[in-house]
Design a protein around this motif. Structure first.
Motif, mmCIF file in Angstrom:
data_model
loop_
_atom_site.group_PDB
_atom_site.id
_atom_site.type_symbol
_atom_site.label_atom_id
_atom_site.label_comp_id
_atom_site.label_asym_id
_atom_site.label_seq_id
_atom_site.Cartn_x
_atom_site.Cartn_y
_atom_site.Cartn_z
ATOM 1 N N PHE A 19 46.086 25.165 92.903
ATOM 2 C CA PHE A 19 44.743 25.416 92.381
ATOM 3 C C PHE A 19 44.218 24.142 91.717
ATOM 4 N N VAL A 20 43.186 23.576 92.285
ATOM 5 C CA VAL A 20 42.601 22.346 91.739
ATOM 6 C C VAL A 20 41.468 22.664 90.774
ATOM 7 N N THR A 21 41.472 22.005 89.631
ATOM 8 C CA THR A 21 40.371 22.158 88.674
ATOM 9 C C THR A 21 40.273 20.885 87.825
ATOM 10 N N HIS A 22 39.079 20.602 87.287
ATOM 11 C CA HIS A 22 39.023 19.499 86.329
ATOM 12 C C HIS A 22 38.970 20.050 84.898
ATOM 13 N N ASP A 23 39.080 21.383 84.794
ATOM 14 C CA ASP A 23 38.935 22.048 83.504
ATOM 15 C C ASP A 23 40.323 22.404 82.954
ATOM 16 N N ILE A 24 40.714 21.729 81.909
ATOM 17 C CA ILE A 24 42.069 21.907 81.371
ATOM 18 C C ILE A 24 42.296 23.351 80.892
ATOM 19 N N GLU A 25 41.231 23.972 80.338
ATOM 20 C CA GLU A 25 41.381 25.359 79.882
ATOM 21 C C GLU A 25 41.703 26.285 81.047
ATOM 22 N N GLU A 26 41.000 26.059 82.157
ATOM 23 C CA GLU A 26 41.257 26.874 83.340
ATOM 24 C C GLU A 26 42.679 26.620 83.851
ATOM 25 N N ALA A 27 43.065 25.353 83.865
ATOM 26 C CA ALA A 27 44.399 24.988 84.367
ATOM 27 C C ALA A 27 45.492 25.679 83.561
ATOM 28 N N VAL A 28 45.313 25.688 82.248
ATOM 29 C CA VAL A 28 46.324 26.254 81.364
ATOM 30 C C VAL A 28 46.330 27.781 81.447
ATOM 31 N N VAL A 66 49.363 17.534 85.574
ATOM 32 C CA VAL A 66 48.285 16.756 84.973
ATOM 33 C C VAL A 66 48.226 15.401 85.675
ATOM 34 N N TYR A 67 47.075 15.155 86.312
ATOM 35 C CA TYR A 67 46.910 13.941 87.108
ATOM 36 C C TYR A 67 46.340 12.792 86.298
ATOM 37 N N GLY A 68 46.870 11.601 86.595
ATOM 38 C CA GLY A 68 46.184 10.350 86.243
ATOM 39 C C GLY A 68 45.710 9.792 87.570
ATOM 40 N N GLN A 69 45.509 8.510 87.670
ATOM 41 C CA GLN A 69 45.019 7.907 88.911
ATOM 42 C C GLN A 69 46.047 8.015 90.051
ATOM 43 N N GLY A 70 45.886 9.048 90.899
ATOM 44 C CA GLY A 70 46.759 9.174 92.066
ATOM 45 C C GLY A 70 48.178 9.621 91.771
ATOM 46 N N ARG A 71 48.441 9.920 90.506
ATOM 47 C CA ARG A 71 49.807 10.281 90.122
ATOM 48 C C ARG A 71 49.828 11.495 89.209
ATOM 49 N N ILE A 72 50.970 12.173 89.183
ATOM 50 C CA ILE A 72 51.145 13.267 88.235
ATOM 51 C C ILE A 72 51.795 12.691 86.983
ATOM 52 N N GLU A 73 51.086 12.827 85.866
ATOM 53 C CA GLU A 73 51.607 12.241 84.628
ATOM 54 C C GLU A 73 52.464 13.223 83.860
ATOM 55 N N GLN A 74 52.192 14.510 84.069
ATOM 56 C CA GLN A 74 52.994 15.527 83.390
ATOM 57 C C GLN A 74 53.037 16.750 84.284
ATOM 58 N N PHE A 75 54.195 17.387 84.365
ATOM 59 C CA PHE A 75 54.298 18.598 85.168
ATOM 60 C C PHE A 75 55.106 19.588 84.350
ATOM 61 N N ASP A 76 54.409 20.578 83.796
ATOM 62 C CA ASP A 76 55.081 21.396 82.794
ATOM 63 C C ASP A 76 54.424 22.766 82.634
ATOM 64 N N SER A 77 55.012 23.579 81.763
ATOM 65 C CA SER A 77 54.461 24.903 81.475
ATOM 66 C C SER A 77 53.180 24.764 80.659
ATOM 67 N N PRO A 78 52.348 25.833 80.634
ATOM 68 C CA PRO A 78 51.124 25.772 79.818
ATOM 69 C C PRO A 78 51.413 25.433 78.359
ATOM 70 N N ALA A 79 52.446 26.060 77.799
ATOM 71 C CA ALA A 79 52.756 25.824 76.384
ATOM 72 C C ALA A 79 53.080 24.354 76.147
ATOM 73 N N ALA A 80 53.874 23.790 77.034
ATOM 74 C CA ALA A 80 54.268 22.391 76.863
ATOM 75 C C ALA A 80 53.067 21.459 77.022
ATOM 76 N N VAL A 81 52.180 21.783 77.957
ATOM 77 C CA VAL A 81 51.003 20.931 78.153
ATOM 78 C C VAL A 81 50.093 21.005 76.928
ATOM 79 N N LEU A 82 49.931 22.220 76.377
ATOM 80 C CA LEU A 82 49.087 22.374 75.188
ATOM 81 C C LEU A 82 49.696 21.688 73.977
ATOM 82 N N GLY A 83 51.024 21.703 73.930
ATOM 83 C CA GLY A 83 51.703 21.127 72.776
ATOM 84 C C GLY A 83 51.805 19.617 72.841
ATOM 85 N N ALA A 84 51.455 19.041 73.985
ATOM 86 C CA ALA A 84 51.623 17.595 74.134
ATOM 87 C C ALA A 84 50.676 16.835 73.211
ATOM 88 N N PRO A 85 51.117 15.719 72.686
ATOM 89 C CA PRO A 85 50.272 14.948 71.769
ATOM 90 C C PRO A 85 49.059 14.369 72.490
#
Ligand code: ADP
Ligand code: ADP
Length: 228
Positions: A192-201, A209-228
């Motif tokens: 599921f592609v989205t640019h909306d982090i709330e929808e993604a979570v 979580v994408y940066g330029q052409g790469r996945i910078e983080q691949f994790d559970s919703p809780a971990a993504v929300l908890g990330a600094p």
């Protein structure tokens, strides 16, 4: 179910849209790809149903390189929903939804019955909406028809590219809840592609979580929300 191995996509003009990407999606898992516009999410998705070909690396579906799958068979097993679903303007909602069962060779009555079940599944009343034409539907209703149509061949995999991106926030929220309820019932493997982090979570079992052409983080919703 889906696996990207060192996948790079370089377009003919030299743009590197996806850069040495690795990703694995388990059967029945809903993975959201999130990040700013232009970071390679759509390209990633389009390499699954062979609308794009990797320049390097490979994409596996069911353990087999998608390049070795017959494209028509592959697309029957991979539903695809995009932001502006292309419905046939001169066919009713029911007939639009029955297109795929019809292509699969089902008899007309059975195809229409299946279409009615699918409309029901996505929260449309076949008796009310079935005989309407696409231009008689709201944006949210059209997206529901798009989802119904993508589910018609009962594919194990669904690719969804900003399917709720063009509707207003209230409708979007309702479509998201309905989609979660639907997914609990049908358990597809979903990208599921989205640019909306709330929808993604909200939707993702895991989030890429994408940066330029790469996945910078691949994790559970809780971990993504908890990330600094
Ligand atoms: P996203 O889905 O995250 O918005 P895309 O996968 O659509 O990103 O695009 C990634 C990059 O590839 C962008 O720089 C975009 O301009 C470029 N791109 C996409 N499609 C093509 C194409 N057909 N030819 C050349 N560059 C493209
Ligand atoms: P055609 O040009 O004859 O439509 P395609 O290879 O484009 O041939 O499509 C073959 C089948 O796959 C058709 O049933 C079509 O509806 C379906 N299809 C085409 N594009 C996609 C896609 N991006 N995702 C899923 N199914 C698709």
């Amino acid at each position: 179910m889906l696996r990207f191995e060192h996948v790079t996509k370089r377009y003919p003009d030299g743009t590197v849209a996806v850069d040495d990407l690795n990703l694995e999606v388990a059967e029945g898992e809903l993975v959201t790809l999130v990040g700013p516009s232009g970071c390679g999410k759509t390209t990633t998705m389009r390499m699954v149903n062979r609308l794009e070909e990797p320049t390097e690396g490979r994409v596996l579906f069911d353990g087999k390189d998608v390049a070795e799958h017959d494209p028509v068979q592959l697309r029957r097993r991979i539903g695809y929903v995009i932001q502006q679903v292309g419905l046939f303007p001169h066919r009713t909602v029911l007939d639009n939804t029955a297109t795929v069962p019809h292509l699969l060779g089902w008899r007309k009555a059975k195809a229409r019955q299946r279409a009615a079940e699918l409309l029901d599944l996505v929260g449309l009343d076949p008796a009310v909406h079935g005989d309407r034409y696409p231009n008689q539907l709201s944006g949210g209703q059209r997206q529901r028809v798009g989802v119904a149509r993508a589910l018609a061949a009962d594919p194990p995999v669904l690719l969804m590219d900003e399917p709720f991106g063009a509707v207003d926030p209230v409708v979007r929220e309702r479509l998201q809840s309905e989609f979660l309820r639907l997914q609990a019932e049908v358990r597809k493997t979903v990208l599921f592609v989205t640019h909306d982090i709330e929808e993604a979570v909200r939707l993702g079992d895991r989030i890429a979580v994408y940066g330029q052409g790469r996945i910078e983080q691949f994790d559970s919703p809780a971990a993504v929300l908890g990330a600094p």
